[in-house]
Write a protein that holds these residues in place. Structure first.
Motif, mmCIF file in Angstrom:
data_model
loop_
_atom_site.group_PDB
_atom_site.id
_atom_site.type_symbol
_atom_site.label_atom_id
_atom_site.label_comp_id
_atom_site.label_asym_id
_atom_site.label_seq_id
_atom_site.Cartn_x
_atom_site.Cartn_y
_atom_site.Cartn_z
ATOM 1 N N MET A 118 10.137 -20.450 6.688
ATOM 2 C CA MET A 118 9.506 -19.347 6.954
ATOM 3 C C MET A 118 8.042 -19.389 6.554
ATOM 4 S SD MET A 118 11.407 -17.410 8.523
ATOM 5 C CE MET A 118 12.007 -18.949 9.555
ATOM 6 N N ALA A 119 8.010 -20.054 5.392
ATOM 7 C CA ALA A 119 6.562 -20.236 4.613
ATOM 8 C C ALA A 119 5.683 -21.208 5.743
ATOM 9 C CB ALA A 119 6.686 -20.852 3.248
ATOM 10 N N ALA A 120 6.353 -22.070 6.188
ATOM 11 C CA ALA A 120 5.799 -23.019 7.239
ATOM 12 C C ALA A 120 5.121 -22.418 8.736
ATOM 13 C CB ALA A 120 6.557 -24.261 7.654
ATOM 14 N N LEU A 121 6.121 -21.350 9.073
ATOM 15 C CA LEU A 121 5.531 -20.695 9.982
ATOM 16 C C LEU A 121 4.916 -19.338 9.878
ATOM 17 C CD1 LEU A 121 9.240 -20.714 11.679
ATOM 18 C CD2 LEU A 121 7.436 -22.012 12.655
ATOM 19 N N GLU A 122 4.572 -19.209 8.666
ATOM 20 C CA GLU A 122 3.538 -18.140 7.950
ATOM 21 C C GLU A 122 4.084 -17.051 8.435
ATOM 22 O OE1 GLU A 122 -0.338 -18.712 9.907
ATOM 23 O OE2 GLU A 122 -0.976 -20.607 8.446
ATOM 24 N N ALA A 165 15.647 -24.426 2.090
ATOM 25 C CA ALA A 165 15.110 -25.044 3.384
ATOM 26 C C ALA A 165 14.586 -23.486 4.393
ATOM 27 C CB ALA A 165 16.189 -25.520 4.243
ATOM 28 N N LEU A 166 15.227 -22.572 4.512
ATOM 29 C CA LEU A 166 15.064 -21.436 5.169
ATOM 30 C C LEU A 166 13.769 -20.944 4.798
ATOM 31 C CD1 LEU A 166 15.644 -19.369 7.636
ATOM 32 C CD2 LEU A 166 16.892 -18.332 5.918
ATOM 33 N N THR A 167 13.556 -20.755 3.456
ATOM 34 C CA THR A 167 12.571 -20.275 2.457
ATOM 35 C C THR A 167 11.145 -20.892 2.918
ATOM 36 O OG1 THR A 167 13.875 -19.503 0.856
ATOM 37 C CG2 THR A 167 11.447 -19.540 0.354
ATOM 38 N N ALA A 168 11.422 -22.332 2.906
ATOM 39 C CA ALA A 168 10.334 -23.200 3.183
ATOM 40 C C ALA A 168 9.906 -23.214 4.601
ATOM 41 C CB ALA A 168 10.635 -24.908 2.750
#
Length: 300
Positions: free
Chosen positions: A203-207, A198-201
């Motif tokens: 960080m990706a969502a926040l670019e 979830a943290l990985t996702a």
């Protein structure tokens, strides 16, 4: 746009992704430099934490070591200093949120912004549900999962500001496949794997693509936490072997690190194979270790 058309448009991406992954299998990934990076390792007083600290010391990182065991912490620090590393030690109870936050403030003031966080501290109680005391269940989740939230909340903002950092979650194969008589431990490690994903996702969502994440999922390790472990077809791992794979995974920014690597297939098969077959496989694998069984007495 119609859903079927959207799914059709995903097909080229799927094909490209599969081909890209296949090609990368034959191209060694360059290891990143961590010299001068401030690396914080929880549970650094022994086992995987100590060995990981020594490996970062060899790579000229600045070390911040946390553990509840002062004696073990000092021994790790001495080994790392012999390797030429700058070391800062803090006696921290990772089951205590306020202790984590208070020491995080000290680290920022006395050392600087942590750029690599290794959430390694963990506890395990090998017993069935009824033989595991309530405080033991609570401590398992406090150390194995909740501590990850508190350390990450403390150190991630500085990483996000610079869009640079790496958060490592030390989980377990028990975060993908269940084992009887490790109910609390398995549950906490499933949560730890979920935290990582979830943290990985997020960080990706926040670019924030400069912030990397890695999750270690090893089989039984010969560290003494679980007594007399054995599993058919898979050896009990030595800590040095696990840390070697962990460091390679961190330095090549690998998201999931399975040790041995064949465990990655197990995680896939558990979602595909029928329950009856999975139960048969567990009997064949014959996982064993010393555990306290209170359920039989409870049933009587």
């Amino acid at each position: 746009m119609h859903m079927s058309l959207q799914l059709l448009l995903l097909l080229p991406i799927l094909i490209f992704s599969i081909l890209e992954s296949f090609v990368k299998l034959f191209i060694p990934k360059k290891r990143k430099a961590v010299s001068g990076e401030i690396v914080l390792i929880t549970g650094a007083g022994h086992g995987i934490g100590r060995l990981t600290a020594c490996e970062f010391a060899k790579l000229k990182s600045k070390l911040v070591l946390w553990d509840i065991n002062k004696h073990g912490l000092e021994e790790t620090a001495a080994e790392c200093k012999k390797l030429g590393a700058r070391v800062h030690t803090y006696v921290v109870d990772c089951s205590n949120r306020e202790d984590i936050y208070n020491h995080a403030k000290k680290v920022k003031t006395e050392v600087g912004d942590v750029s690599i966080l290794v959430n390694n501290a963990g506890v395990v109680y090998s017993a069935d549900l009824f033989a595991t005391q309530d405080p033991q269940i609570e401590k398992t989740f406090e150390v194995n999962v909740l501590a990850h939230f508190w350390t990450t909340k403390a150190f991630l903002p500085a990483m996000m500001k610079k869009n640079h950092g790496h958060i490592v979650t030390v989980a377990s194969a028990a975060g993908y496949t269940v084992v009887p008589f490790l109910l609390a431990y398995c549950s906490s490690k499933f949560a730890a794997v979920g935290f990582h994903r979830a943290l990985t996702a997020e960080m990706a969502a926040l670019e924030k693509n400069g912030i990397k994440t890695s999750c270690l999922c090893p089989n039984f390790i010969n560290t003494g936490f679980i007594k007399n472990p054995s599993i058919r077809f898979l050896p009990t791992l030595e800590p040095e072997e696990v840390v070697d794979k962990l460091m390679k995974g961190i330095l090549t920014e690998q998201k999931m690190i399975f040790v041995p690597s064949s465990l990655s297939f197990v995680s896939v098969l558990e979602r595909l194979l029928p329950e009856r077959f999975q139960n048969a496989m567990r009997r064949i694998m014959n996982v064993k270790f010393d555990a306290v069984i209170g359920l039989k007495n409870k049933a009587q």
